[in-house]
Structures are given as structure tokens and as C-alpha cells.
Design a protein around this motif. Structure first.
Motif, PDB file in Angstrom:
ATOM      1  N   SER A 516     -11.138  30.587 -37.870  1.00  0.00           N
ATOM      2  CA  SER A 516     -12.413  31.139 -38.399  1.00  0.00           C
ATOM      3  C   SER A 516     -13.026  30.134 -39.407  1.00  0.00           C
ATOM      4  O   SER A 516     -14.140  29.723 -39.592  1.00  0.00           O
ATOM      5  N   ASP A 517     -11.933  29.463 -40.298  1.00  0.00           N
ATOM      6  CA  ASP A 517     -12.357  28.285 -41.094  1.00  0.00           C
ATOM      7  C   ASP A 517     -12.860  27.052 -40.350  1.00  0.00           C
ATOM      8  O   ASP A 517     -14.032  26.669 -40.722  1.00  0.00           O
ATOM      9  N   ALA A 518     -12.132  26.912 -39.146  1.00  0.00           N
ATOM     10  CA  ALA A 518     -12.911  25.497 -38.715  1.00  0.00           C
ATOM     11  C   ALA A 518     -14.240  25.865 -37.909  1.00  0.00           C
ATOM     12  O   ALA A 518     -15.081  24.935 -37.841  1.00  0.00           O
ATOM     13  N   VAL A 519     -14.534  27.048 -37.196  1.00  0.00           N
ATOM     14  CA  VAL A 519     -15.755  27.455 -36.789  1.00  0.00           C
ATOM     15  C   VAL A 519     -16.898  27.426 -38.004  1.00  0.00           C
ATOM     16  O   VAL A 519     -18.112  26.999 -37.621  1.00  0.00           O
ATOM     17  N   GLU A 529     -20.245  34.207 -44.029  1.00  0.00           N
ATOM     18  CA  GLU A 529     -20.454  34.509 -42.305  1.00  0.00           C
ATOM     19  C   GLU A 529     -19.366  34.824 -41.642  1.00  0.00           C
ATOM     20  O   GLU A 529     -19.236  35.858 -40.954  1.00  0.00           O
ATOM     21  N   PHE A 530     -18.193  34.096 -42.061  1.00  0.00           N
ATOM     22  CA  PHE A 530     -16.896  34.282 -41.201  1.00  0.00           C
ATOM     23  C   PHE A 530     -15.960  34.996 -42.380  1.00  0.00           C
ATOM     24  O   PHE A 530     -14.740  34.432 -42.071  1.00  0.00           O
ATOM     25  N   VAL A 531     -16.065  35.841 -43.282  1.00  0.00           N
ATOM     26  CA  VAL A 531     -15.236  35.855 -44.020  1.00  0.00           C
ATOM     27  C   VAL A 531     -13.992  36.882 -43.387  1.00  0.00           C
ATOM     28  O   VAL A 531     -14.424  37.951 -42.678  1.00  0.00           O
ATOM     29  N   LEU A 532     -12.791  36.844 -43.584  1.00  0.00           N
ATOM     30  CA  LEU A 532     -11.918  37.675 -42.835  1.00  0.00           C
ATOM     31  C   LEU A 532     -11.197  38.533 -43.779  1.00  0.00           C
ATOM     32  O   LEU A 532     -10.817  38.347 -44.993  1.00  0.00           O
ATOM     33  N   GLY A 620     -22.285  36.768 -35.968  1.00  0.00           N
ATOM     34  CA  GLY A 620     -21.433  37.233 -37.111  1.00  0.00           C
ATOM     35  C   GLY A 620     -19.829  37.620 -36.577  1.00  0.00           C
ATOM     36  O   GLY A 620     -19.123  37.946 -37.269  1.00  0.00           O
ATOM     37  N   TYR A 621     -19.573  37.059 -35.249  1.00  0.00           N
ATOM     38  CA  TYR A 621     -18.407  37.110 -34.809  1.00  0.00           C
ATOM     39  C   TYR A 621     -18.053  36.011 -33.703  1.00  0.00           C
ATOM     40  O   TYR A 621     -16.851  36.038 -33.011  1.00  0.00           O
ATOM     41  N   LEU A 622     -18.606  34.990 -34.134  1.00  0.00           N
ATOM     42  CA  LEU A 622     -18.234  33.656 -33.056  1.00  0.00           C
ATOM     43  C   LEU A 622     -16.894  33.339 -33.262  1.00  0.00           C
ATOM     44  O   LEU A 622     -15.985  32.704 -32.548  1.00  0.00           O
ATOM     45  N   ASP A 623     -16.443  33.195 -34.662  1.00  0.00           N
ATOM     46  CA  ASP A 623     -15.182  32.806 -34.937  1.00  0.00           C
ATOM     47  C   ASP A 623     -14.054  33.589 -34.109  1.00  0.00           C
ATOM     48  O   ASP A 623     -12.744  33.241 -34.295  1.00  0.00           O
TER      49      ASP A 623
END
Length: 961
Positions: A516-519, A529-532, A620-623
Motif C-alpha cells: 500500500s505504501d509503495a503504490v 487515499e490508501f490508508v490502512l 480507492g482500492y488499487l493498493d
């Protein structure tokens, strides 16, 4: 979020977007302005409602960050009359309500781009009110899963507004895809849901709340499983010119098309042609052919005589024949094919015609290349692009698997070659392999994260594609269902739960957190955008997520019900694992596809590309997306990515010189990269007629045999001796605007073609370098030189520059390179040969250009910077190019530019001795002599023969079943 909350949320976003349109046109949309408009709309239009304002702002930021390249066109306007102007478009109602519908869900920029693209297509069709006979045939080329259905829905709306009366959509070979297409057209064009009784069930989409009911189009098909054009409808259906347009959504099926053809001839035809066949002259036809490269192409071998005439008694294959007969039954008709893989369509012989079918469906009138928006995730995003350092820019979403077969590759859970009775067993046990177990686990985690991100009402899907046989698919489905049920029991009942949670937490920490961080960094997305979520939050929602998945492990076998579930579960969100084969390969959209497990072994470029259901939009969910596949398929998808890029670059280049589809067809058919579709579709391609004009070739596969390496070294040294003294040595320096470029090496100018031909005749290329055959290159240069082109060559011997680790190399006992280039073995290459990613650095092609020509090529590159974002990993629409692309370097060299004289006689040969220190080579031997050739663009259509080895086809390209 409840269904009612979702509707309120969408309404707030839509209205806020409307308020931002003027600011967008002035270029002043900012995050703070978006937040201001969202607050205003939420306060005044949804008082007291619990609107997620932060999510609304994020959605609008995402929409306004979008950019879209221009569509490019090749057209032949022979017999065409321009007709589409603003006055004709003024009162269009079908299009306006579709536009309004789209703007409630999409960026205004995206809708504007669709508007522009469909205008370009429509204006190349004929005016439907033009009375004399006409025939327009075109092709629209998009990207896999990029929104082609939305494009042709817009085209249908505009065509109906303009006056087309009969609209036929050929929607794949299977019921599920036909039904899915019917549903999409009900939303976007009809405005109502159809039923088997042919009545209006309810108003939906563009017709919601009964809007514009008086312009409601007629439809002869419906969304049910057996809703295709059937005998009952055919017996009772009659139309007249005064009525509203009629829509037919039909399968590419011999029986269905025969029924439709019979109905047209018996109930619609109002005259006869010169041969006495029934002819429709009162209704203009628009025929949309979705997935036009599949089933529509005639794979028979019609004989073309030496004078170019076709065998009139020839019988085309069933589907192709009936499509052509339907077109041949109308005096006024337009055919528009849609595909992401146009290879087979380009190979259609434009001379093919018969008495009963008329001409073949070659897109003689136009080919349009449509761009995808910048939020489209295509092959270039997933697999990256070739570079001298390997493939760069790919997202870290791929996971390689190798446990689907045993060590021999002949047996195991799912070996490449198996039959319909195969029993998938892993190490003798009736269970899935660990890689598929992990993939299912990843899907469970992805669904859980989406729930915690507020996407619990959105669909989430997993694709498993490992076999073409339905019986084997059912066995896989059963195994996966048992696995998911086992997971559910362990989570709900606590039996061995701790072990499972430990396993999943390890997957979470080692994979999801890092990915997620890399994406996020790679995509340049805004914070948040990609907060887990926290792992404890995921554990809390697992029981509900597994409960939803457990009852939805499906085998997709062609029935419409599998598709209709998405529609029926729109308010709750469907979480489904789809197990399938060919039925999943084309056209079918898996909503919210997160995880794909794909080990089907085929090497056909067009087949593989179409199987890429994981390409598309992942807002919103690419990662969270994952592709589990084999190393071989990763390598082949890399080839596909490169082939698609070259094809589109070639198209754009020809569009700029106003080439026609026919000349493009000849060019593509001669392009060595397009040995990419099945031999049966290529038919006459036992030998290809090849042209290299305007292209760049580079060697990327080499012999390891020391005698061959020595032979190629000697061929190069003979060339350099024959070329005489270099005009520049040690350092090659070029002034480029405000900067200076330097190369380490030697440069020769005005070298005779005779010496270059001799070099290629003496050099031995490896068979794996299928695009680069030295003997064919020698023949091509010989033929071109006889016509006055490629007669005077620039040759560069290049090293790796200062500070490199390639070591010293001396050639012809006098040309010393301080550092030879390093090109490491491609990690994914499994062959016995030495294989690399890319040889050329992009700037090397321009080494022969003076400053004025270089600046001219840069200017053309800048003007073209809004190219299709799906073709690259950089957002070139936002960043100003600092160097010219190779396409325009070759164009300026061969065709000239404003103030620049064309030099089609000047080819460029770049020689790179590769250091033995490169990974994959043995030190102490001869360096590998690699070369790149940059051919100037040319107006000539000269070709030479390239023989195709059909044994190579069967062993390297043919499907494994």
C-alpha cells in the motif's frame, strides 16, 4: 453506509461537481475550493443527513486530478459527405440524458472526452438522412476493460438522435456477456428495464423517474437468460419509419443471426437489389460489433488472384458470413467494430468480397485509437515498460506462483497440458495449492479493508482462471468453496483460529502494509487515499466478510444469472469468487475485481491481452489488488505491453501524416512485432511482408556460443574498418538547447549502405530475437537503397560513459572504450540464450541530429504530450518533455519538418559492445556485440519477405490445450 445514505452521498458529489465546472474551465479548482463546495451543498441540500464530507472531497479531488489524452484517427473519406455540425447536435435528447447520467457518476473531464471521441466517430459515419446508398466501416481501438461499452453507448445515443433507425449490437458469444451488455444499454440508452414480456418493468438509468418517456426507444431483446432475438419476437415484430429507433442486442451465434437476417429480409426489406435480393432502403443501419476481433473475422482462406480479384463463390465462416449478409441487406449502413486487440482485424484482406456477403469487414473508412483516462490501470501500469535497466514503472501487485504443477511440469494440481477429466490434486490431496490458498486469503483481507474504508456496499470480486474445461472448473470451484467454508468455521467457532490469524497477520504485515505504501508513492496520490486500518479492526469484520464470500463461490459458465447478481445486489454489495475459463476471457466485467489467480498457459498476444480482466479502474482500492500468476506469463505480458505500445506509436505517427486505414493495414501487417495472433487468423502469413520504415529495432536476445560471439565481433570490426576514420572520437558532444549531451564512443557519418548490408549479412541474430533478423534487415536496406533511401548511414560505437563498471574494450586495435555498457540478464528469462530488457537509451536515437532538428523533434513531442496515459507510467500530460521521443526523431529525420530538410537516405546504426561483467555472461570471453537501428520515416511502402517458421508457431505461440 446504507443505500439511502449512498444516494445522498452521490447527490452531494454530483451537485458539488456542477458548481465546480466554471472553476475547472478557469483552471482554479483546488482542494480547499472543493471542500468549500461540498460543505455548501451538504449543508443546504442534505440538512441533517450524515454525509461523509471527507470522502466526498476525496472523490472530487480524484475526479479533478484526472487527465485524458486525445483520440487519434486514420480515415479514408472516399464517397463520404461531411454532415455533423453544431446545428445538427443542438436538440439531441438521447445524448443529453446520457451525459447527465454520466456526470452524476464521473468526472466532467471524462464525459467531455467521451463526447469528443463519439463526435469523431459519428462524423466519420454517414448522415442517416442521406438518401443515396452508402457504406461506412470503421474500427475503434481502446484498452482492455477501459470503458468501450460506455463509448459505444454514447455513440448509439447520438446515432439515434441523428436519425439511425435500426441499431444492432453484437455482444459476444455467450449469454452472460450479452445480458451484461443489454443491462448497460438499458441504463445508458433505453432508460428502462426490459423483461421477457417486452414491457417496461421500471425506469432506470437515463430514464429514471420516467424522464423523457415519450422518446423511449424500442427494444427487441431483453436482459433475461433467453432474452436474445428469438422466434416468437421475430414472428410478431414489425416496424415502420415513423417509429422510434429499434435496438437489438444479440449474440454472435449462427442461429440467432440467421433468425435476425431472415426477419430483416421478410419484414423490413422494402425493395430489391440488382441481383433480386431483398434490400432495406427506408431504414439506415448502425451495427456495433463488440470484441470485433473475436468470431467476426473470417478465418477461411479465400483465394485472391494475381489481378487482385476475389473468388466470388467462396463461402466465409458462419459468423462472418451472417454479419456481412445483414450489412449487405441495407442500402445505407454503418459498421463500427470495437476491440482492444485489433491484430486480427488488421489482417483482414480488404479485397475480399463475395456475391452473397458483399465486402468483408475490414475497417476501410476509419480506425480511431481512443485514450484511457489517467486513472486507468493497464499493462504499462501493472508490468512497467522496457528500459536498459529492465522493466521500470510497474506497480508491485504481481505475485509469482510455481506450485500449480509438479517439478516435471507434467503433473500436479493444474499442469499446462491436461484434459477435461483432469482431477486437480496437490501432492496427492484433494485441495488447492498454497499459492491459491494465499490468493484467497488476500481476497478476504482486501474485502475487509474495503469494508473499513466505507466501501461495504460496493462489489468485490476474485477471478480464478486456470483451465478452459468446465468440468475441471467445477472441481476447482468446489475446492475453493470448501477452503472458504473452512476459514469461516475457524473464525466463527474458534477452532484453530489463532493459527489462521497468525498466518493472515503475517501476510498483512509482509505484503499489504508495504505494498500500500509503495503504490501510494508510485501513483502520487493525495494523503489518505490508501490508508490502512489496524489489524484488530480487520479481525473484527472478518466473520461478516467470510459470511458474504462463503455463499458466493461461482463457476461462470455462460448463464446470465451470474451477471445479474451484480445488479440485484447493487444495494448491499456482492463479494464473489468467480472460477471460469474462456467465458471470463472476453468482455465480461467483474465488478470490483481485487484479486486474480491466473495460470492459463497460452502465448497468443491477443488472447492473453483479452484475458487481462484485472486491467481497468480501481478507485480507492488499487493498493489491495493482486495478480497471482507464473513467471512465464509475467514475461509474456511484458511482451504484450511492448507490442501494444509500439502498435499505438505507429498508429499515431501515421495519423500525423494522414495515412488511411488501408496503408496502416499494410504497415501493421508487415510489422514483425505483430507475429502475435494465431496463424489461422493471419492465414496468408506463412511469410510476412516486412517494412521497417519509421521504426527502431534493437537486439535483446543473444547467442552464448563463443564462436558466434566471435563471428559477430568480426562482422562489426570489418564494418568499422570499411567506414574509415571516425568524425568524432572518445567524446561525442551535442548542444541541445540550454543543455549539452555527451556520449563515450566514436561516430562515423556518410557510411555506404553497401558496408552496412555486409555487416547485417555477416552478423548472426538469435532466433529468440524474433523482431530482429539480420538477414531480413540486409535485404530491406538493399531494396530501399535501390530506391534512393537508406544509402548514407550514421554509425556510432558506444560505451557506458564515465564511472561505469563495464571495463575497457578495444576494437579494430584502435577504438578504445573506457567503459563498455552493462546490460544484465533479464531475471524472468528462462531460455539458454542471454536475454536483456532494453538495449538503447532513448536519447541515443537522436545522436545524428543537429540542434535545430533536435529542437524540432522536441517541439513535436511537446505538442503530442497529451498522449494516451494508459501507454506510460509517467503523467506526460502534466510534465513537459525535456527530450524528443524516438517517434518524432525518426519522423523529423525521414520526413523533415518546418525548416528541416528530410533525410530519408540517412539510417542510424548504434553498436554496443556489452561487457562480460554483465550478469548472465561469463568473464574472459568476447564481448556480446549488440546493435540498435533507427530507421527514418518514409513515404515509401517498400517491403521484404520475412519467412515464418510454423513449427515455431506451434511450439512457442499455440495454446497449450
Amino acid at each position: 453506509m446504507t443505500e439511502e445514505q449512498r444516494k445522498v452521498f452521490q447527490r452531494v458529489v454530483s451537485v458539488a461537481q456542477t458548481f465546480l465546472v466554471e472553476a475547472m474551465e478557469l483552471g482554479i479548482v483546488t482542494p480547499s475550493l472543493i471542500a468549500e463546495k461540498v460543505d455548501f451543498v451538504a449543508t443546504h441540500m442534505a440538512p441533517g443527513e450524515d454525509v461523509d464530507r471527507k470522502a466526498a472531497v476525496a472523490e472530487l479531488i480524484r475526479r479533478y486530478s484526472l487527465w485524458i489524452g486525445d483520440a487519434s484517427t486514420l480515415a479514408d473519406k472516399t464517397g463520404h459527405k461531411d454532415w455533423l455540425n453544431a446545428a445538427r447536435r443542438r436538440d439531441w435528447r438521447y445524448w443529453q440524458r446520457y451525459r447527465d447520467f454520466l456526470e452524476s457518476k464521473m468526472s466532467v473531464k471524462a464525459v467531455d472526452a467521451l463526447d469528443d471521441a463519439t463526435n469523431k466517430i459519428l462524423e466519420l459515419l454517414e448522415d442517416p438522412v442521406r438518401e443515396e446508398g452508402w457504406d461506412r466501416r470503421g474500427l475503434v481501438v481502446g484498452h482492455v476493460q477501459s470503458g468501450k461499452t460506455g463509448n459505444y453507448t454514447g455513440l448509439i445515443c447520438k446515432a439515434a438522435d441523428a436519425g439511425y433507425k435500426i441499431i444492432i449490437v453484437l455482444a459476444g458469444l455467450h449469454n452472460n456477456l450479452r445480458s451484461q451488455t443489454q443491462i448497460r444499454l438499458e441504463e445508458g440508452f433505453l432508460g428502462y428495464e426490459t423483461s421477457a414480456k417486452n414491457d417496461v418493468v421500471r425506469y432506470i438509468g437515463v430514464g429514471e423517474n420516467g424522464r423523457d418517456a415519450e422518446i423511449r426507444p424500442n427494444c427487441a431483446t431483453n436482459r433475461s437468460d433467453n432474452g436474445d432475438f428469438n422466434t416468437k419476437i421475430a414472428k410478431h415484430l414489425a416496424i415502420s419509419p415513423e417509429q422510434r429507433p429499434w435496438l437489438f442486442v444479440v449474440k454472435k451465434n449462427k442461429t440467432v443471426l440467421d433468425r435476425l437476417l431472415k426477419w430483416i429480409r421478410n419484414h423490413v426489406a422494402d425493395s430489391k437489389d440488382s441481383d433480386g435480393r431483398p434490400l432495406v432502403s427506408g431504414f439506415p443501419l448502425l451495427l456495433i460489433d463488440d470484441e470485433a476481433d473475436h468470431a467476426s473475422v473470417d478465418t477461411g482462406d479465400q483465394v485472391i488472384s494475381k489481378d487482385g480479384s476475389a473468388d466470388d463463390e467462396y463461402q466465409p465462416k458462419a459468423i462472418n458470413s451472417r454479419i456481412r449478409k445483414i450489412l449487405h441487406s441495407f442500402s445505407r449502413k454503418a459498421y463500427v467494430g470495437y476491440t482492444a486487440t485489433p491484430f486480427a482485424n488488421i489482417f483482414i484482406d480488404r479485397r475480399k468480397t463475395t456475391k452473397d456477403e458483399g465486402p468483408d469487414v475490414f475497417p476501410q473508412s476509419f480506425i480511431i485509437n481512443i485514450s484511457a483516462p489517467s486513472n486507468y490501470v493497464g499493462p504499462a501500469r501493472v508490468f512497467g515498460l522496457r528500459s536498459p535497466e529492465g522493466r521500470l514503472g510497474g506497480l508491485p501487485l504481481t505475485r509469482e506462483v510455481d506450485d500449480q504443477t509438479d517439478a516435471t511440469g507434467e503433473d500436479g494440481w493444474m499442469p499446462p497440458r491436461h484434459d477435461k477429466n483432469h482431477a486437480p490434486m496437490f501432492k496427492g490431496q484433494d485441495q488447492v495449492p498454497p499459492s491459491l490458498r494465499e490468493a484467497v486469503s488476500a481476497f478476504v483481507i482486501a474485502c475487509s479493508v474495503r469494508v473499513l474504508r466505507g466501501e461495504d456496499l460496493k462489489h468485490s470480486s476474485m477471478l480464478i482462471h486456470v483451465t478452459r474445461y468446465t468440468a475441471v472448473q467445477e472441481e476447482v470451484r468446489r475446492q475453493v468453496e470448501e477452503l472458504v467454508k473452512g476459514y469461516r468455521q475457524r473464525v466463527e467457532r474458534g477452532f484453530e483460529k489463532e493459527t489462521l490469524m497468525s498466518e493472515w497477520r503475517q501476510l498483512w504485515e509482509s505484503d499489504f502494509v508495504q505494498t500500500s505504501d509503495a503504490v501510494a508513492k508510485a501513483m502520487g496520490q493525495m494523503d489518505g487515499e490508501f490508508v490502512l486500518p489496524e489489524w484488530t479492526d480487520i479481525e473484527a469484520v472478518l466473520p461478516d466478510v467470510l459470511g458474504d464470500i462463503a455463499g458466493n463461490v461461482r463457476a461462470i459458465n455462460g448463464s446470465a444469472g451470474d451477471v445479474l447478481d451484480y445488479e440485484e445486489r447493487e444495494g448491499t454489495g456482492l463479494k464473489v469468487i468467480a472460477v471460469g475459463g474462456d467465458k471470463l476471457a472476453r468482455g465480461l466485467t467483474l465488478e470490483g475485481l481485487c484479486v486474480s489467480y491466473f495460470v492459463r498457459n497460452t502465448k497468443m498476444y491477443d488472447t492473453l491481452m483479452q484475458m487481462g480482466r484485472w486491467f481497468g479502474y480501481r478507485p480507492g482500492y488499487l493498493d489491495l489488488c493482486r495478480l497471482y500468476t507464473t513467471s512465464d506469463l509475467v514475461e509474456w505480458f511484458g511482451h504484450i505491453t511492448d507490442a501494444a505500445e509500439e502498435l499505438r506509436e505507429e498508429f499515431d505517427t501515421m495519423a500525423k501524416v494522414h495515412a488511411t486505414p488501408e496503408s496502416y493495414g499494410m504497415k501493421v501487417q508487415s510489422h514483425p512485432v505483430l507475429m502475435v495472433t494465431s496463424p489461422i487468423k493471419m492465414r496468408s502469413a506463412k511469410s510476412l511482408q516486412v517494412s521497417f520504415c519509421g521504426s527502431v529495432l534493437e537486439t535483446v536476445a543473444f547467442h552464448r556460443d563463443s564462436s558466434v560471439m566471435e563471428r559477430n565481433l568480426m562482422a562489426m570490426e570489418r564494418l568499422l574498418d570499411a567506414a574509415g576514420p571516425p568524425v568524432e572520437g572518445d567524446k561525442i558532444v551535442r548542444k541541445r538547447g540550454d543543455s549539452t549531451q555527451e556520449w563515450s564512443g566514436f561516430l562515423w557519418k556518410n557510411v555506404s549502405a553497401e558496408h552496412v548490408i555486409e555487416f547485417f549479412s555477416g552478423y548472426l541474430t538469435h532466433p529468440a530475437a524474433r523482431k530482429v533478423n539480420s538477414a531480413v534487415l540486409a535485404d530491406f536496406i538493399k531494396v530501399m537503397a535501390a530506391k534512393g533511401e537508406l544509402t548514407s548511414w550514421t554509425i556510432a560505437l558506444l560505451g557506458g560513459g564515465e564511472g561505469g563498471e563495464g571495463g575497457e574494450g578495444v576494437f579494430c586495435e584502435k577504438y578504445k572504450l573506457e567503459n563498455m555498457v552493462i546490460r544484465n540478464q533479464n531475471p524472468s528469462s528462462k531460455g539458454e540464450h542471454y536475454s536483456i530488457g532494453r538495449l538503447l537509451s532513448p536519447r541515443d536515437e537522436s545522436i545524428d541530429l543537429d540542434e535545430e532538428a533536435w529542437m524540432s523533434a522536441l517541439k513535436l513531442t511537446v505538442e503530442d504530450r497529451t498522449k494516451d496515459p494508459a501507454r506510460g507510467t509517467e503523467e506526460t500530460g502534466k510534465e513537459q518533455p525535456r527530450a524528443p521521443s524516438g517517434v518524432f526523431v525518426r519522423q523529423v529525420r525521414g520526413l523533415g519538418a518546418s525548416g528541416i530538410i528530410a533525410r530519408p537516405e540517412r539510417g542510424v546504426l548504434l553498436l554496443y559492445p556489452i561487457a562480460q561483467k554483465s550478469k548472465g555472461l561469463s568473464e574472459g570471453g568476447h564481448p556480446v556485440i549488440a546493435f540498435g537501428v533507427s530507421f527514418p520515416a518514409s513515404r515509401l511502402t517498400t517491403t521484404v519477405k520475412y519467412e515464418v517458421d510454423h513449427l515455431l508457431w506451434e511450439t512457442e505461440y499455440a495454446p497449450s490445450y
